[in-house]
Design a protein around this motif. Structure first.
Motif, PDB file in Angstrom:
ATOM      1  N   HIS A 190       1.161  -1.470  -0.253  1.00  0.00           N
ATOM      2  CA  HIS A 190      -0.562  -0.252  -0.105  1.00  0.00           C
ATOM      3  C   HIS A 190       1.059   1.177   0.028  1.00  0.00           C
ATOM      4  CE1 HIS A 190      -3.650   2.752   0.366  1.00  0.00           C
ATOM      5  NE2 HIS A 190      -2.878   3.324   2.002  1.00  0.00           N
ATOM      6  N   LEU A 191       0.743   1.930  -1.031  1.00  0.00           N
ATOM      7  CA  LEU A 191       1.036   3.708  -1.019  1.00  0.00           C
ATOM      8  C   LEU A 191       0.369   4.638  -0.960  1.00  0.00           C
ATOM      9  CD1 LEU A 191       2.137   1.040  -3.797  1.00  0.00           C
ATOM     10  CD2 LEU A 191       4.344   2.921  -3.354  1.00  0.00           C
ATOM     11  N   PRO A 192       0.262   4.712   0.312  1.00  0.00           N
ATOM     12  CA  PRO A 192      -0.604   5.882   1.338  1.00  0.00           C
ATOM     13  C   PRO A 192      -0.483   7.183   0.213  1.00  0.00           C
ATOM     14  CG  PRO A 192       1.125   5.578   2.523  1.00  0.00           C
ATOM     15  CD  PRO A 192       1.239   4.764   1.609  1.00  0.00           C
ATOM     16  N   VAL A 193       0.140   7.807  -0.487  1.00  0.00           N
ATOM     17  CA  VAL A 193       0.555   9.363  -0.902  1.00  0.00           C
ATOM     18  C   VAL A 193      -0.212   8.748  -2.138  1.00  0.00           C
ATOM     19  CG1 VAL A 193       1.880  11.046  -1.918  1.00  0.00           C
ATOM     20  CG2 VAL A 193       2.426   9.926   0.865  1.00  0.00           C
ATOM     21  N   LEU A 194       0.342   7.399  -3.093  1.00  0.00           N
ATOM     22  CA  LEU A 194      -0.041   7.744  -4.669  1.00  0.00           C
ATOM     23  C   LEU A 194      -1.658   7.146  -5.053  1.00  0.00           C
ATOM     24  CD1 LEU A 194       2.641   6.221  -6.326  1.00  0.00           C
ATOM     25  CD2 LEU A 194       1.689   9.048  -6.563  1.00  0.00           C
ATOM     26  N   ARG A 195      -2.307   6.783  -2.929  1.00  0.00           N
ATOM     27  CA  ARG A 195      -3.106   6.266  -3.094  1.00  0.00           C
ATOM     28  C   ARG A 195      -3.645   4.144  -3.437  1.00  0.00           C
ATOM     29  NH1 ARG A 195      -7.553  11.250  -2.648  1.00  0.00           N
ATOM     30  NH2 ARG A 195      -6.519  12.219  -1.150  1.00  0.00           N
ATOM     31  N   GLU A 196      -2.843   3.997  -3.431  1.00  0.00           N
ATOM     32  CA  GLU A 196      -2.629   2.664  -4.787  1.00  0.00           C
ATOM     33  C   GLU A 196      -2.626   1.493  -3.754  1.00  0.00           C
ATOM     34  OE1 GLU A 196      -1.018   4.595  -8.860  1.00  0.00           O
ATOM     35  OE2 GLU A 196       0.543   3.357  -7.309  1.00  0.00           O
ATOM     36  N   THR A 197      -3.092   0.800  -3.778  1.00  0.00           N
ATOM     37  CA  THR A 197      -3.194  -0.662  -2.972  1.00  0.00           C
ATOM     38  C   THR A 197      -3.188  -1.986  -4.497  1.00  0.00           C
ATOM     39  OG1 THR A 197      -4.273   0.254  -1.618  1.00  0.00           O
ATOM     40  CG2 THR A 197      -4.116  -2.187  -1.144  1.00  0.00           C
ATOM     41  N   TYR A 198      -1.828  -2.247  -4.082  1.00  0.00           N
ATOM     42  CA  TYR A 198      -0.935  -3.301  -4.811  1.00  0.00           C
ATOM     43  C   TYR A 198      -1.748  -4.678  -4.186  1.00  0.00           C
ATOM     44  CZ  TYR A 198       0.867   0.052  -7.650  1.00  0.00           C
ATOM     45  OH  TYR A 198       1.364   0.919  -8.642  1.00  0.00           O
ATOM     46  N   SER A 199      -2.364  -5.610  -4.724  1.00  0.00           N
ATOM     47  CA  SER A 199      -2.471  -7.232  -3.855  1.00  0.00           C
ATOM     48  C   SER A 199      -2.168  -8.890  -4.472  1.00  0.00           C
ATOM     49  CB  SER A 199      -3.629  -7.170  -3.098  1.00  0.00           C
ATOM     50  OG  SER A 199      -5.163  -7.295  -4.116  1.00  0.00           O
ATOM     51  N   ALA A 200      -2.227  -9.505  -3.871  1.00  0.00           N
ATOM     52  CA  ALA A 200      -2.208 -10.497  -5.197  1.00  0.00           C
ATOM     53  C   ALA A 200      -2.521 -11.566  -3.812  1.00  0.00           C
ATOM     54  CB  ALA A 200      -0.635 -10.592  -5.965  1.00  0.00           C
ATOM     55  N   ALA A 201      -2.711 -13.250  -4.263  1.00  0.00           N
ATOM     56  CA  ALA A 201      -2.668 -14.330  -3.608  1.00  0.00           C
ATOM     57  C   ALA A 201      -2.245 -15.142  -4.977  1.00  0.00           C
ATOM     58  CB  ALA A 201      -4.323 -14.556  -3.020  1.00  0.00           C
ATOM     59  N   SER A 202      -1.391 -16.220  -4.164  1.00  0.00           N
ATOM     60  CA  SER A 202      -1.095 -17.385  -5.001  1.00  0.00           C
ATOM     61  C   SER A 202      -2.058 -17.748  -6.257  1.00  0.00           C
ATOM     62  CB  SER A 202      -0.253 -18.624  -4.371  1.00  0.00           C
ATOM     63  OG  SER A 202       0.711 -19.413  -5.278  1.00  0.00           O
ATOM     64  N   GLY A 203      -1.780 -17.903  -7.486  1.00  0.00           N
ATOM     65  CA  GLY A 203      -3.041 -18.997  -8.061  1.00  0.00           C
ATOM     66  C   GLY A 203      -4.723 -18.010  -8.031  1.00  0.00           C
ATOM     67  N   ARG A 204      -4.469 -16.419  -7.723  1.00  0.00           N
ATOM     68  CA  ARG A 204      -5.314 -16.079  -7.932  1.00  0.00           C
ATOM     69  C   ARG A 204      -4.834 -14.538  -8.621  1.00  0.00           C
ATOM     70  NH1 ARG A 204      -6.026 -20.450  -5.381  1.00  0.00           N
ATOM     71  NH2 ARG A 204      -7.361 -21.267  -4.192  1.00  0.00           N
ATOM     72  N   GLY A 205      -4.275 -14.259  -9.611  1.00  0.00           N
ATOM     73  CA  GLY A 205      -4.618 -13.010  -9.454  1.00  0.00           C
ATOM     74  C   GLY A 205      -3.665 -11.529  -9.066  1.00  0.00           C
ATOM     75  N   ALA A 206      -3.476 -10.845  -9.583  1.00  0.00           N
ATOM     76  CA  ALA A 206      -2.560  -9.477  -8.764  1.00  0.00           C
ATOM     77  C   ALA A 206      -3.938  -8.184  -9.016  1.00  0.00           C
ATOM     78  CB  ALA A 206      -1.367  -8.880  -8.940  1.00  0.00           C
ATOM     79  N   SER A 207      -4.279  -7.028  -8.599  1.00  0.00           N
ATOM     80  CA  SER A 207      -4.999  -6.276  -8.795  1.00  0.00           C
ATOM     81  C   SER A 207      -4.448  -4.851  -8.134  1.00  0.00           C
ATOM     82  CB  SER A 207      -6.157  -6.599  -8.298  1.00  0.00           C
ATOM     83  OG  SER A 207      -6.366  -6.620  -6.899  1.00  0.00           O
ATOM     84  N   ILE A 208      -4.810  -3.904  -8.098  1.00  0.00           N
ATOM     85  CA  ILE A 208      -4.109  -2.686  -8.158  1.00  0.00           C
ATOM     86  C   ILE A 208      -5.932  -1.680  -7.342  1.00  0.00           C
ATOM     87  CG2 ILE A 208      -4.418  -1.618 -10.446  1.00  0.00           C
ATOM     88  CD1 ILE A 208      -2.227   0.514  -9.213  1.00  0.00           C
ATOM     89  N   ASN A 209      -6.297  -1.319  -6.500  1.00  0.00           N
ATOM     90  CA  ASN A 209      -7.267  -0.969  -5.784  1.00  0.00           C
ATOM     91  C   ASN A 209      -8.925  -2.037  -6.361  1.00  0.00           C
ATOM     92  OD1 ASN A 209      -5.833   0.999  -4.780  1.00  0.00           O
ATOM     93  ND2 ASN A 209      -6.616   2.666  -6.527  1.00  0.00           N
ATOM     94  N   GLY A 210      -8.311  -3.227  -6.814  1.00  0.00           N
ATOM     95  CA  GLY A 210      -9.178  -4.107  -7.472  1.00  0.00           C
ATOM     96  C   GLY A 210      -9.572  -3.995  -8.730  1.00  0.00           C
ATOM     97  N   THR A 211      -8.973  -3.587  -9.481  1.00  0.00           N
ATOM     98  CA  THR A 211      -8.513  -3.468 -10.725  1.00  0.00           C
ATOM     99  C   THR A 211      -7.458  -4.529 -11.151  1.00  0.00           C
ATOM    100  OG1 THR A 211      -9.829  -1.947 -11.212  1.00  0.00           O
ATOM    101  CG2 THR A 211      -8.460  -2.395 -13.270  1.00  0.00           C
ATOM    102  N   GLU A 212      -8.277  -6.212 -12.193  1.00  0.00           N
ATOM    103  CA  GLU A 212      -7.151  -6.768 -12.390  1.00  0.00           C
ATOM    104  C   GLU A 212      -5.731  -6.431 -13.147  1.00  0.00           C
ATOM    105  OE1 GLU A 212      -6.567 -11.090 -14.913  1.00  0.00           O
ATOM    106  OE2 GLU A 212      -8.184  -9.144 -15.604  1.00  0.00           O
ATOM    107  N   LEU A 213      -4.419  -6.898 -12.390  1.00  0.00           N
ATOM    108  CA  LEU A 213      -3.314  -5.852 -13.487  1.00  0.00           C
ATOM    109  C   LEU A 213      -2.376  -7.081 -14.063  1.00  0.00           C
ATOM    110  CD1 LEU A 213      -1.586  -5.434  -9.750  1.00  0.00           C
ATOM    111  CD2 LEU A 213      -1.916  -3.534 -11.482  1.00  0.00           C
ATOM    112  N   ILE A 214      -1.712  -6.542 -15.244  1.00  0.00           N
ATOM    113  CA  ILE A 214      -1.679  -7.324 -16.219  1.00  0.00           C
ATOM    114  C   ILE A 214      -0.046  -6.753 -16.659  1.00  0.00           C
ATOM    115  CG2 ILE A 214      -1.305  -8.314 -19.421  1.00  0.00           C
ATOM    116  CD1 ILE A 214      -5.285  -7.792 -18.414  1.00  0.00           C
TER     117      ILE A 214
END
Length: 255
Positions: free
Chosen positions: A131-155
């Motif tokens: 989580h980067l608070p100044v940029l207001r961006e939260t990146y996350s992932a779970a193994s085998g479940r994909g990755a996202s930024i603020n809930g939007t899929e990352l590619i």
């Protein structure tokens, strides 16, 4: 997207639940640090491995906050943190914490800093968030479940051209190693589109995941710098390799 065999994962450690907890911890810890930072015109800092390797009270407070939360919610899990946390596990799971990745940016008021939280089983990264608070961006992932930024899929970028690649890198705190890294950048620069240096390895890996840069490399990293970001980038489709895989510090990574 890459898949991981999770056959040995305990039922009490569903990767989606672990991902949610990673997000909660990273957002809460980073937000507390950001709130504290805006109240200070100047910060008191200490140094660690060199005069340029900074640590603040907010680094330690964020790590302690995460430790307290995990000790309450997942008392059998281990914890490894940049600011000295080293709690053994009895569950098979270990949390890897960088309370503020990009402390120099944090001190100087630059936006590329955040909290990185990941959870591992052996050498397998199960879930992670940055989580980067100044940029207001939260990146996350779970193994085998994909990755996202603020809930939007990352590619990630699918570019294979070195000549047109936008490449991120970082530099160590040791002056001799920095000199070597500078020489390498000088050789690489004429062969690529350009070089970017954010000051946060976690953010650089998230930028790989988001396709904002085509590649990232760095030598001299620690596992807390990269654990969450490695999974996020891989789950977004990027190839990420680092060595030694079982090391805690002095890691070389290419994405």
């Amino acid at each position: 997207m890459p898949q991981t065999d999770l056959g040995g994962l305990s039922n009490s450690a569903n990767v989606n639940d672990l991902r949610s907890l990673c997000i909660d911890l990273a957002v809460s810890a980073a937000s507390k640090a950001a709130e504290g930072r805006v109240q200070r015109a100047q910060l008191e800092t200490e140094t660690k491995s060199s005069l340029t390797d900074l640590v603040t009270e907010f680094d330690r407070a964020a790590e302690n906050f995460i430790r307290e939360r995990l000790s309450s919610q997942r008392p059998q899990d281990g914890i490894v943190g940049e600011e000295g946390l080293d709690v053994p596990n009895t569950s098979g799971l270990t949390w890897i914490i960088d309370p503020i990745d990009g402390t120099t940016n944090f001190v100087f008021g630059l936006p590329a800093w955040g909290c990185s939280v990941a959870v591992t089983q052996g050498n397998t990264i199960l879930a992670g968030a940055v989580h980067l608070p100044v940029l207001r961006e939260t990146y996350s992932a779970a193994s085998g479940r994909g990755a996202s930024i603020n809930g939007t899929e990352l590619i990630s970028s699918q570019s294979t051209s070195l000549q047109t690649a936008l490449v991120a890198t970082g530099f160590a705190y040791n002056s001799q190693r920095r000199s070597q890294q500078g020489a390498l950048v000088a050789k690489l620069l004429p062969q690529v589109r350009d070089i970017r240096r954010s000051g946060s390895a976690a953010y650089d890996l998230c930028c790989v995941a988001a396709g904002r840069v085509d590649a990232y490399y760095e030598h001299g990293l620690s596992i807390w710098d990269i654990a969450a970001g490695v999974l996020i980038a891989r789950e977004a489709g990027a190839t990420v390799e680092f060595t030694p895989e079982s090391a805690v510090t002095d890691i070389t990574l290419v994405a």
